[in-house]
Design a protein around this motif. Structure first.
Motif, PDB file in Angstrom:
ATOM      1  N   ASP A 252      20.578  17.520  19.864  1.00 38.23           N
ATOM      2  CA  ASP A 252      19.149  17.710  20.072  1.00 38.23           C
ATOM      3  C   ASP A 252      18.397  17.710  18.743  1.00 38.23           C
ATOM      4  OD1 ASP A 252      17.112  18.092  22.101  1.00 38.23           O
ATOM      5  OD2 ASP A 252      16.795  20.056  21.157  1.00 38.23           O
ATOM      6  N   TYR A 253      18.974  18.332  17.729  1.00 42.13           N
ATOM      7  CA  TYR A 253      18.380  18.337  16.392  1.00 42.13           C
ATOM      8  C   TYR A 253      18.187  16.897  15.893  1.00 42.13           C
ATOM      9  CZ  TYR A 253      18.273  18.729  11.289  1.00 42.13           C
ATOM     10  OH  TYR A 253      17.944  18.587   9.965  1.00 42.13           O
ATOM     11  N   LEU A 254      19.222  16.078  16.001  1.00 50.51           N
ATOM     12  CA  LEU A 254      19.143  14.690  15.539  1.00 50.51           C
ATOM     13  C   LEU A 254      18.110  13.887  16.339  1.00 50.51           C
ATOM     14  CD1 LEU A 254      22.946  14.031  15.026  1.00 50.51           C
ATOM     15  CD2 LEU A 254      21.212  14.245  13.215  1.00 50.51           C
ATOM     16  N   ILE A 255      18.028  14.153  17.611  1.00 50.79           N
ATOM     17  CA  ILE A 255      17.059  13.460  18.468  1.00 50.79           C
ATOM     18  C   ILE A 255      15.637  13.866  18.085  1.00 50.79           C
ATOM     19  CG2 ILE A 255      16.178  13.348  20.840  1.00 50.79           C
ATOM     20  CD1 ILE A 255      19.222  13.476  21.698  1.00 50.79           C
ATOM     21  N   GLN A 256      15.403  15.165  17.974  1.00 56.85           N
ATOM     22  CA  GLN A 256      14.047  15.638  17.692  1.00 56.85           C
ATOM     23  C   GLN A 256      13.608  15.365  16.261  1.00 56.85           C
ATOM     24  OE1 GLN A 256      12.462  19.258  19.233  1.00 56.85           O
ATOM     25  NE2 GLN A 256      14.222  19.530  20.560  1.00 56.85           N
ATOM     26  N   LYS A 257      14.472  15.591  15.299  1.00 59.40           N
ATOM     27  CA  LYS A 257      14.076  15.477  13.898  1.00 59.40           C
ATOM     28  C   LYS A 257      14.118  14.043  13.392  1.00 59.40           C
ATOM     29  CE  LYS A 257      14.484  17.795   9.513  1.00 59.40           C
ATOM     30  NZ  LYS A 257      14.601  16.992   8.421  1.00 59.40           N
ATOM     31  N   HIS A 258      15.050  13.244  13.905  1.00 60.87           N
ATOM     32  CA  HIS A 258      15.259  11.905  13.351  1.00 60.87           C
ATOM     33  C   HIS A 258      15.079  10.765  14.356  1.00 60.87           C
ATOM     34  CE1 HIS A 258      16.620  13.517   9.531  1.00 60.87           C
ATOM     35  NE2 HIS A 258      17.431  14.328  10.175  1.00 60.87           N
ATOM     36  N   GLY A 259      14.686  11.077  15.571  1.00 57.62           N
ATOM     37  CA  GLY A 259      14.492  10.023  16.559  1.00 57.62           C
ATOM     38  C   GLY A 259      15.779   9.378  17.034  1.00 57.62           C
ATOM     39  N   ALA A 260      16.894  10.085  16.876  1.00 53.55           N
ATOM     40  CA  ALA A 260      18.182   9.568  17.358  1.00 53.55           C
ATOM     41  C   ALA A 260      18.150   9.476  18.882  1.00 53.55           C
ATOM     42  CB  ALA A 260      19.319  10.475  16.891  1.00 53.55           C
ATOM     43  N   ARG A 261      19.157   8.848  19.443  1.00 56.17           N
ATOM     44  CA  ARG A 261      19.227   8.702  20.897  1.00 56.17           C
ATOM     45  C   ARG A 261      20.692   8.691  21.334  1.00 56.17           C
ATOM     46  NH1 ARG A 261      17.658   5.241  17.777  1.00 56.17           N
ATOM     47  NH2 ARG A 261      18.676   3.270  17.425  1.00 56.17           N
ATOM     48  N   TRP A 262      20.896   9.039  22.596  1.00 53.22           N
ATOM     49  CA  TRP A 262      22.246   8.961  23.154  1.00 53.22           C
ATOM     50  C   TRP A 262      22.590   7.496  23.397  1.00 53.22           C
ATOM     51  CZ3 TRP A 262      25.795  12.564  23.195  1.00 53.22           C
ATOM     52  CH2 TRP A 262      25.415  13.905  23.164  1.00 53.22           C
ATOM     53  N   SER A 263      23.849   7.174  23.236  1.00 58.38           N
ATOM     54  CA  SER A 263      24.330   5.825  23.482  1.00 58.38           C
ATOM     55  C   SER A 263      25.778   5.909  23.964  1.00 58.38           C
ATOM     56  CB  SER A 263      24.241   5.000  22.192  1.00 58.38           C
ATOM     57  OG  SER A 263      24.565   3.663  22.439  1.00 58.38           O
ATOM     58  N   VAL A 264      26.333   4.786  24.336  1.00 60.10           N
ATOM     59  CA  VAL A 264      27.720   4.706  24.778  1.00 60.10           C
ATOM     60  C   VAL A 264      28.461   3.771  23.816  1.00 60.10           C
ATOM     61  CG1 VAL A 264      29.269   4.008  26.647  1.00 60.10           C
ATOM     62  CG2 VAL A 264      27.081   5.093  27.190  1.00 60.10           C
ATOM     63  N   ALA A 265      29.594   4.228  23.314  1.00 64.84           N
ATOM     64  CA  ALA A 265      30.411   3.407  22.410  1.00 64.84           C
ATOM     65  C   ALA A 265      31.741   3.101  23.081  1.00 64.84           C
ATOM     66  CB  ALA A 265      30.647   4.154  21.093  1.00 64.84           C
ATOM     67  N   ASP A 266      32.156   1.847  22.991  1.00 62.08           N
ATOM     68  CA  ASP A 266      33.474   1.470  23.505  1.00 62.08           C
ATOM     69  C   ASP A 266      34.540   2.238  22.733  1.00 62.08           C
ATOM     70  OD1 ASP A 266      32.444  -0.370  25.324  1.00 62.08           O
ATOM     71  OD2 ASP A 266      32.526  -2.009  23.873  1.00 62.08           O
ATOM     72  N   ASP A 267      35.513   2.733  23.454  1.00 63.28           N
ATOM     73  CA  ASP A 267      36.621   3.451  22.824  1.00 63.28           C
ATOM     74  C   ASP A 267      37.858   3.288  23.696  1.00 63.28           C
ATOM     75  OD1 ASP A 267      38.433   5.120  21.615  1.00 63.28           O
ATOM     76  OD2 ASP A 267      37.166   6.897  21.667  1.00 63.28           O
ATOM     77  N   PRO A 268      38.684   2.317  23.384  1.00 66.70           N
ATOM     78  CA  PRO A 268      39.880   2.077  24.190  1.00 66.70           C
ATOM     79  C   PRO A 268      40.817   3.282  24.247  1.00 66.70           C
ATOM     80  CG  PRO A 268      39.558   0.317  22.571  1.00 66.70           C
ATOM     81  CD  PRO A 268      38.553   1.376  22.282  1.00 66.70           C
ATOM     82  N   ALA A 269      40.742   4.169  23.262  1.00 60.75           N
ATOM     83  CA  ALA A 269      41.614   5.342  23.248  1.00 60.75           C
ATOM     84  C   ALA A 269      41.125   6.439  24.193  1.00 60.75           C
ATOM     85  CB  ALA A 269      41.713   5.907  21.826  1.00 60.75           C
ATOM     86  N   ALA A 270      39.868   6.379  24.605  1.00 60.10           N
ATOM     87  CA  ALA A 270      39.315   7.388  25.516  1.00 60.10           C
ATOM     88  C   ALA A 270      39.774   7.097  26.947  1.00 60.10           C
ATOM     89  CB  ALA A 270      37.795   7.394  25.443  1.00 60.10           C
ATOM     90  N   PRO A 271      39.957   8.129  27.746  1.00 59.52           N
ATOM     91  CA  PRO A 271      40.431   7.922  29.129  1.00 59.52           C
ATOM     92  C   PRO A 271      39.559   6.946  29.936  1.00 59.52           C
ATOM     93  CG  PRO A 271      40.469  10.254  28.577  1.00 59.52           C
ATOM     94  CD  PRO A 271      39.803   9.543  27.427  1.00 59.52           C
ATOM     95  N   ARG A 272      38.250   6.962  29.701  1.00 55.94           N
ATOM     96  CA  ARG A 272      37.353   6.070  30.455  1.00 55.94           C
ATOM     97  C   ARG A 272      37.106   4.750  29.723  1.00 55.94           C
ATOM     98  NH1 ARG A 272      34.533  11.324  30.675  1.00 55.94           N
ATOM     99  NH2 ARG A 272      33.848  10.597  28.664  1.00 55.94           N
ATOM    100  N   GLY A 273      37.578   4.640  28.475  1.00 53.68           N
ATOM    101  CA  GLY A 273      37.356   3.420  27.706  1.00 53.68           C
ATOM    102  C   GLY A 273      36.064   3.444  26.897  1.00 53.68           C
TER     103      GLY A 273
END
Length: 129
Positions: free
Chosen positions: A53-74
């Motif tokens: 939330d700090y990064l979103i509010q202070k720096h305009g960051a946003r949530w995103s999805v990154a591919d990760d083959p090692a993660a259970p969902r990919g």
């Protein structure tokens, strides 16, 4: 979380840094040596929420999805932002907070600075403003 720590949501929305002293006091007073697994999970989730939330509010960051083959969902959820150099980067708030928890004592400002450096949002030491 802001209400829990005695900061009104309106004040927090104007300046997410206002929560740093209360959050630091909270983690400094927490009996970490007595924590059970569920306590660590809760603390990790709370800190992850704040960093994101700090990064979103202070720096305009946003949530995103990154591919990760090692993660259970990919894939995994990450925070993405455009850095000082104009390049878009992402960071995993789960990992950022995990590193901070792994190097006790927990320092909120260090955790936020680590997140800002990961996304190239803040000047580096020795860099002119």
């Amino acid at each position: 979380m802001a209400d829990m720590l005695g900061v009104s949501p309106g004040v927090y929305a104007r300046d997410p840094m206002i929560l740093i002293p209360a959050l630091q006091d909270y983690v400094s007073r927490a009996p970490l040596d007595e924590f059970e697994q569920s306590d660590w999970v809760t603390l990790h989730a709370d800190l992850m929420s704040y960093v994101s939330d700090y990064l979103i509010q202070k720096h305009g960051a946003r949530w995103s999805v990154a591919d990760d083959p090692a993660a259970p969902r990919g894939y995994r959820f990450v925070i993405e932002a455009t850095g000082r150099d104009g390049q878009t980067r992402w960071a995993d708030p789960f990992e950022l907070v995990g590193k901070e928890i792994g190097s006790l004592p927990i320092e909120i400002t260090r955790m936020l600075a680590t997140a800002e450096r990961a996304l190239n949002l803040a000047s580096q030491a020795g860099e002119g403003e």
